[in-house]
Design an enzyme around this catalytic site. Structure first.
Site, PDB file in Angstrom:
ATOM      1  CB  CYS B  93      -0.935   0.031   1.207  1.00 46.62           C
ATOM      2  SG  CYS B  93      -1.978  -1.385   1.356  1.00 46.62           S
ATOM      3  NE  ARG B 126      -9.264   6.809  -0.473  1.00 48.98           N
ATOM      4  CZ  ARG B 126      -8.136   6.454   0.121  1.00 48.98           C
ATOM      5  NH1 ARG B 126      -7.694   5.219   0.040  1.00 48.98           N
ATOM      6  NH2 ARG B 126      -7.442   7.325   0.788  1.00 48.98           N
ATOM      7  CG  HIS B 189      -4.865  -4.012   1.879  1.00 53.57           C
ATOM      8  ND1 HIS B 189      -4.984  -2.966   1.004  1.00 53.57           N
ATOM      9  CD2 HIS B 189      -6.064  -4.149   2.477  1.00 53.57           C
ATOM     10  CE1 HIS B 189      -6.215  -2.476   1.096  1.00 53.57           C
ATOM     11  NE2 HIS B 189      -6.881  -3.167   1.965  1.00 53.57           N
TER      12      HIS B 189
END
Lengths: 446, 248
Positions: B93, B126, B189
């Site tokens: 990340c 995002r 993740h």
């Protein structure tokens, strides 16, 4: 013209709610969306007819419970309350709550409104409804896939507060992420003002100062980032609560002393879970600032029935099956603490789904202190839900053995409930809770 | 055999269950009789690079990234030397962004560790959701979850994998992550390693090879790991990514 459009919107919404009910739905957000499309001003027109307080409740955990308690407090005082108590907490859900109580001519006869509001939606909701009071319960990691980061959630809330500068903020003093909103605003605080000795070390998102990014120093710490903090860098610190709980005892129900305006009141309530203290004092703060008294509130708290799946007890085959919603690390850790505080032998089922109304990102389960369950007097441990394998891995890698991995079904529930434990706990996230509850209801003792 | 994992700044960079990555590395090595030490470093700590076999850095909020970036610039020389000397790095990340040269945020360039010549740029949109990769680097599919505003340009470096489902380094690159020498960087993740046992073993082998020369890892029981992997891989193997629905 507007009146006709509003009426049309109201009729359409009511019909859709009715149609939904006939199909067995509990009222969702779709009718509200359609009503807002037919008449974008319908919600504003209805909300402006509320005579008294409009209360918005947001925050990661506890907003449904707090909001329903507020509803109960005002309803018992004889007020007519508009409340979105089915948890539809975005703009369409709020619209639905108002419309379902309005006449088709667009008239609404109500004293106040208690509105559970999604943190990201509040800024949209306040364009139509002007809250007089806004409660922020806490900000934990939740639905990260939707909000991005916890700081973005705080920014979204701030955006909403800017639009309603007159509103009184009722804030959790123990949460630095909530307390930061109070500066320069009309704010009232609540909190637990002592070291309860119930330490937990987990999800530390809020451990840094929301104002300057410096490290927060804690005089005492409740759970997650909640406690008595002070920033070493800029001096930002926990405000003194106007409504304060001390002498907390959670070993059998909830006992604590509530202090406000120089008076002290002993409360003994049949609730489980430390976190419920926050829900109780937050809702009381709302009620008290509207002129309510502690004597009235005590009665309501005594009679209050927990919402579905909030440490809700079912009797199955004579055994207590306790169902609890837990959907993020803070919620799960609190549930685990409550499970561990119950010394009886027990079996546990954990169910996690990753549907859109849950969190599609389930990485948070690695921040839950599942390790603590090792000292929970456990018999069987079953993991289930769409992400059962991930849960299985979570337990495998921290050394649990004999964890059963299976899909949720009546057979699976029968299996775990017939275990050797005296009691059975089920911890489930959002959609998993509903699935589990549906099956449990068919199994309940008559 | 002994392996030391350095976990950088877990107090600060801890957004996405990263302890699952550490737990996986530890478990898989201990199953094979390798002694594992995990050292957690705080921002102000001096990192013992000489005593580190695997360095892990995870994801955090924007504020945390700034703080970590500042600190990494201070220790840049030592970190670079570690990486140039084939030190193993797993960066996830925002950790992935932090190992690059800079992170561009609204016109401002935040200088980062720069152990590899890649950079990230903030875009308000995002990129969020499950991801499925085909990785030739490790010879397997990789499953995970992405949630990032940063878009990463990896230039001529090799990616960790081709995106079969999800976004990856940029909106249109169709590749995710980076693999160079013993550095693995990725947005994924979930956490990354528990259900990607092959990738975990890739990292472990690299660390053992560097420290002890050639090593073959013994088989361990991966039934559950592979079930978890397959469940997600099967869910997306024939899917096409849909753009996120806007919340209202």
């Amino acid at each position: 013209m507007t009146k006709i459009r509003n009426s049309l919107a109201i009729v359409a919404c009511k019909l859709l709610i009715l149609a939904g009910r006939l199909m067995g739905k509990k009222g969702s957000s779709a009718p509200g969306s359609i009503a807002m499309k037919i008449s974008p001003g319908v919600l504003r027109s209805l909300a402006s007819q509320i005579k008294g307080d409009i209360i918005a409740v947001c925050g990661t955990n506890g907003k449904t419970t707090t909001n329903n308690m507020i509803d109960s407090l005002f309803s018992s005082a004889g007020k007519t309350v508009i409340c979105n108590n089915y948890g539809a907490n975005m703009l369409p859900g709020v619209a639905c709550a108002f419309i379902s109580r309005a006449s088709i001519t667009g008239k609404l006869n109500a004293d106040c409104a208690a509105l559970e509001c999604d943190e990201a939606s509040l800024r949209h909701i306040v364009k139509h409804v002007t809250p007089t009071k806004i409660v922020v319960t806490n900000l934990f990691r939740d639905q990260m896939d939707r909000y991005g980061e916890i700081e973005s959630t705080a920014a979204l809330l701030n955006e909403a507060f800017e639009k309603v500068p007159e509103a009184m903020l009722i804030l959790n003093a123990d949460d630095p992420l909530c307390a930061q909103f109070g500066k320069g605003r009309n704010a009232v605080y609540y909190g637990v003002s002592e070291d309860t000795g119930l330490h937990g070390e987990e999800a530390k998102d809020g451990r840094f100062c929301p104002k300057c990014g410096g490290e927060l120093e804690y005089e005492y710490h409740h759970y997650s980032q909640l406690g008595k903090y002070k920033c070493i860098g800029c001096g930002f610190e926990r405000p003194n609560p106007n409504y304060s709980a001390t002498r907390v005892d959670i070993s059998d129900g909830l006992k604590f002393v509530l202090s406000y305006k120089g008076s002290q009141h002993k409360l003994e309530l049949n609730y489980r879970g430390f976190y419920n203290i926050y829900n109780i004092i937050a809702s009381f703060a709302v009620y008290e600032t509207a002129g309510g008294t502690i004597e009235e509130a005590k009665k309501v708290f005594d009679d209050y029935k927990p919402q579905l799946g909030r440490m809700e007890t079912y009797k199955v085959g004579g055994k207590n099956v306790i169902l609890n919603l837990a959907k993020n690390p803070a919620g799960f850790n609190q549930a685990i603490e409550t499970v561990c505080a119950d010394k009886k032998a027990k079996d546990i089922l954990i169910v996690i789904n990753d549907k859109p109304s849950d969190s599609t990102d389930i990485s948070w389960m690695w921040d839950v202190e599942f390790e603590k369950l090792k000292s929970a007097n456990l018999g069987r441990l079953v993991v289930s839900g769409l992400r059962k394998y991930d849960l299985g891995l979570r337990f495998k890698l921290c050394g649990f053995e004999g964890v059963v991995i299976e899909d949720i079904s009546r057979e699976a529930l029968e299996g775990i409930i017939s275990g050797n434990g005296e009691v059975c706990y089920i911890l489930a996230n959002y959609t998993a809770l509903f699935e589990t509850q549906k099956i449990l209801k068919t199994m309940e003792d008559k | 055999m002994e392996i030391t994992i350095a976990h950088l700044y877990p107090e600060l960079l801890n957004l996405y269950g990263d302890k699952g990555n550490i737990a996986t590395l530890k478990w898989r090595m201990e199953q094979r009789g390798i002694n594992v030490t995990v050292k957690e470093y705080a921002l102000e700590d001096e990192i013992d690079f000489d005593g580190t076999d695997i360095l892990f850095i995870g994801g955090g909020s924007e504020k945390a990234v700034r703080m970590a970036a500042n600190r990494l610039c201070e220790i840049k020389k030592k970190f670079e030397a570690y990486a140039d000397n084939d030190g193993v790095v797993l960066a996830v990340c925002e950790g992935f962004h932090l190992i690059g040269t800079y992170y561009k945020l609204n016109g401002e360039k935040i200088k980062c560790a720069g152990i590899i010549d890649i950079f990230a740029e903030y875009t308000p949109d995002r990129l969020i959701g499950d991801v499925l990769l085909q990785s030739s680097a490790i010879g397997s599919t990789v499953v995970g979850f992405e949630n990032h505003c940063g878009r990463v340009e990896i230039g001529c470096y090799k990616p960790l994998g081709k995106v079969l489902y999800g976004y990856g380094n940029t909106d249109s690159a169709q590749y995710e992550g980076v693999v160079h020498q013993n550095i693995v960087g990725t947005h994924l993740h979930g956490p990354l390693l528990p259900k990607n046992p092959k990738l975990a073993d890739y990292i472990i082998s690299r660390a053992l090879k560097k420290k002890y020369g050639s090593v073959t890892l013994s088989e361990i029981d991966d039934t559950l790991e592979l079930q978890a992997h397959k469940y997600m891989a099967d869910r997306y193997k024939n899917c096409v990514r849909k753009k996120n629905d806007d919340d209202i």
